[in-house]
Structure formats: structure tokens, C-alpha cells
Design a protein around this motif. Sequence first.
Motif, PDB file in Angstrom:
ATOM      1  N   TRP A 116       0.799  -1.213   0.000  1.00  0.00           N
ATOM      2  CA  TRP A 116       0.000   0.000   0.000  1.00  0.00           C
ATOM      3  C   TRP A 116       0.840   1.275   0.000  1.00  0.00           C
ATOM      4  N   GLY A 117       2.137   1.141  -0.125  1.00  0.00           N
ATOM      5  CA  GLY A 117       3.009   2.305  -0.260  1.00  0.00           C
ATOM      6  C   GLY A 117       3.110   3.194   0.965  1.00  0.00           C
ATOM      7  N   LEU A 118       3.046   2.618   2.134  1.00  0.00           N
ATOM      8  CA  LEU A 118       3.176   3.390   3.369  1.00  0.00           C
ATOM      9  C   LEU A 118       4.667   3.510   3.706  1.00  0.00           C
ATOM     10  N   GLU A 119       5.343   4.445   3.046  1.00  0.00           N
ATOM     11  CA  GLU A 119       6.806   4.554   3.116  1.00  0.00           C
ATOM     12  C   GLU A 119       7.333   4.810   4.522  1.00  0.00           C
ATOM     13  N   ALA A 120       6.667   5.655   5.288  1.00  0.00           N
ATOM     14  CA  ALA A 120       7.137   5.946   6.652  1.00  0.00           C
ATOM     15  C   ALA A 120       7.125   4.670   7.505  1.00  0.00           C
ATOM     16  N   LEU A 121       6.077   3.874   7.359  1.00  0.00           N
ATOM     17  CA  LEU A 121       5.980   2.632   8.115  1.00  0.00           C
ATOM     18  C   LEU A 121       6.949   1.571   7.583  1.00  0.00           C
ATOM     19  N   VAL A 122       7.220   1.606   6.291  1.00  0.00           N
ATOM     20  CA  VAL A 122       8.215   0.694   5.714  1.00  0.00           C
ATOM     21  C   VAL A 122       9.581   0.979   6.325  1.00  0.00           C
ATOM     22  N   ARG A 123       9.960   2.261   6.403  1.00  0.00           N
ATOM     23  CA  ARG A 123      11.262   2.634   6.973  1.00  0.00           C
ATOM     24  C   ARG A 123      11.329   2.272   8.454  1.00  0.00           C
ATOM     25  N   ARG A 124      10.267   2.549   9.178  1.00  0.00           N
ATOM     26  CA  ARG A 124      10.252   2.246  10.617  1.00  0.00           C
ATOM     27  C   ARG A 124      10.344   0.740  10.854  1.00  0.00           C
ATOM     28  N   THR A 125       9.615  -0.037  10.079  1.00  0.00           N
ATOM     29  CA  THR A 125       9.651  -1.491  10.218  1.00  0.00           C
ATOM     30  C   THR A 125      11.025  -2.035   9.864  1.00  0.00           C
ATOM     31  N   SER A 126      11.606  -1.530   8.799  1.00  0.00           N
ATOM     32  CA  SER A 126      12.934  -1.972   8.375  1.00  0.00           C
ATOM     33  C   SER A 126      13.990  -1.650   9.432  1.00  0.00           C
ATOM     34  N   LYS A 127      13.925  -0.465   9.989  1.00  0.00           N
ATOM     35  CA  LYS A 127      14.887  -0.059  11.022  1.00  0.00           C
ATOM     36  C   LYS A 127      14.723  -0.912  12.280  1.00  0.00           C
ATOM     37  N   THR A 128      13.482  -1.116  12.712  1.00  0.00           N
ATOM     38  CA  THR A 128      13.226  -1.937  13.895  1.00  0.00           C
ATOM     39  C   THR A 128      13.676  -3.365  13.656  1.00  0.00           C
TER      40      THR A 128
END
Length: 188
Positions: A116-128
Amino acid sequence: MSQAFNKIFWGVLFTFIDIHIIIIDIFPDTLGYYFIYAGVKLLPVYVPSSQKVKNVAILLSIVTLPTMFYQNVVINTLGQIPILFEWSIYYMFLELVNLILVYYTFQLMMDIVSKWGLEALVRRTSKTFTIYVSVTLILILFQTFMMNMTRDFLFMYIIIASIVGIIMEIALLILLRKYRSVKIVELV
């Protein structure tokens, strides 16, 4: 989607909390892993990594049955080194399989938010994900050296590892809580 991540959240919380009353764990890991399975089962079938999470969660819910009574086993076998050694191998196995479950869970979350292209959540999930897996692998690696540590160093390691482990679990729970509140419109 929110109901699925709500169950996953409670499953992770059950596996995180370990409180024994006399000999019985009142928050059994078996139930926590089943909640994770039930939560993932509610997700749409087109999420590719959901089947891996379900398989590992069911495996862990079966394999962790003995942990409901682990405290009693330790008290009864105190001083019997071979039995304690077998339990430590068992727990090391559980930690590694749990790490695989967490890996697949992070992969599942990334699949969902990427679609769904939620980039902010993608970055946060990747970092976590990167921090969680790195720290957990380091803690598991250091456990292999525990028998060679001095008493003072071992005590310090246990305190630091416990605090860091708690922080990592809380970070995962916070991320799962964020996923519970994400509103995603299902594509037909």
C-alpha cells in the motif's frame, strides 16, 4: 487488518511475559504462539509470507508446551548438570526458532505496508527489524560464552542482556501496536 494485528500483539505479549504461580506459567508461551497463528490466519491470503508465520507459530505452540512447567523441573533437578544442559539446549533452540518467527513476522509486516506504499511505516519497520535481529543474534552468540565468564562478568552480562532484551521486545510491541491502528482499504 486491525483485528489480526491485535491478536498478534497479544500473542507477542504473552510470549514476552513470564510469570509462574507455584509451578504453572499463567501466561503460557503456547497460548501466545497460538494467538500469533490466529492473528495471521485473519490476514488476507494474498500476503505471501503469512503461511511461513503460521507454520512457525504452530510449531512453536506445540514445542513450547514443556515451558509451562519449566520452573518445577529446575527445582527438582538442581545439581543434575546433564539435565540442566539439555534444558539450556532446548531453550537455545526455542530462541532460534522464535527469531525465525520474528523474522517472518517482520517480512509479513513489510509485505503489507509495501503493497500500500506506506513509506514511513516501511522505513520504521525496516529499522526496527535490523536492530531487533542484530541485537538478538548478538545476545544469542554471547550465551555460548557464558560458561567461561567470571561470576562478576556473568552477572553484569545477565543484567545488560535482560535490559536490552526487554527494550527489544517493547520496540516490537510498539511497532505491532502501530500496525493495529493502520487503516488499510482492502483491494477487491
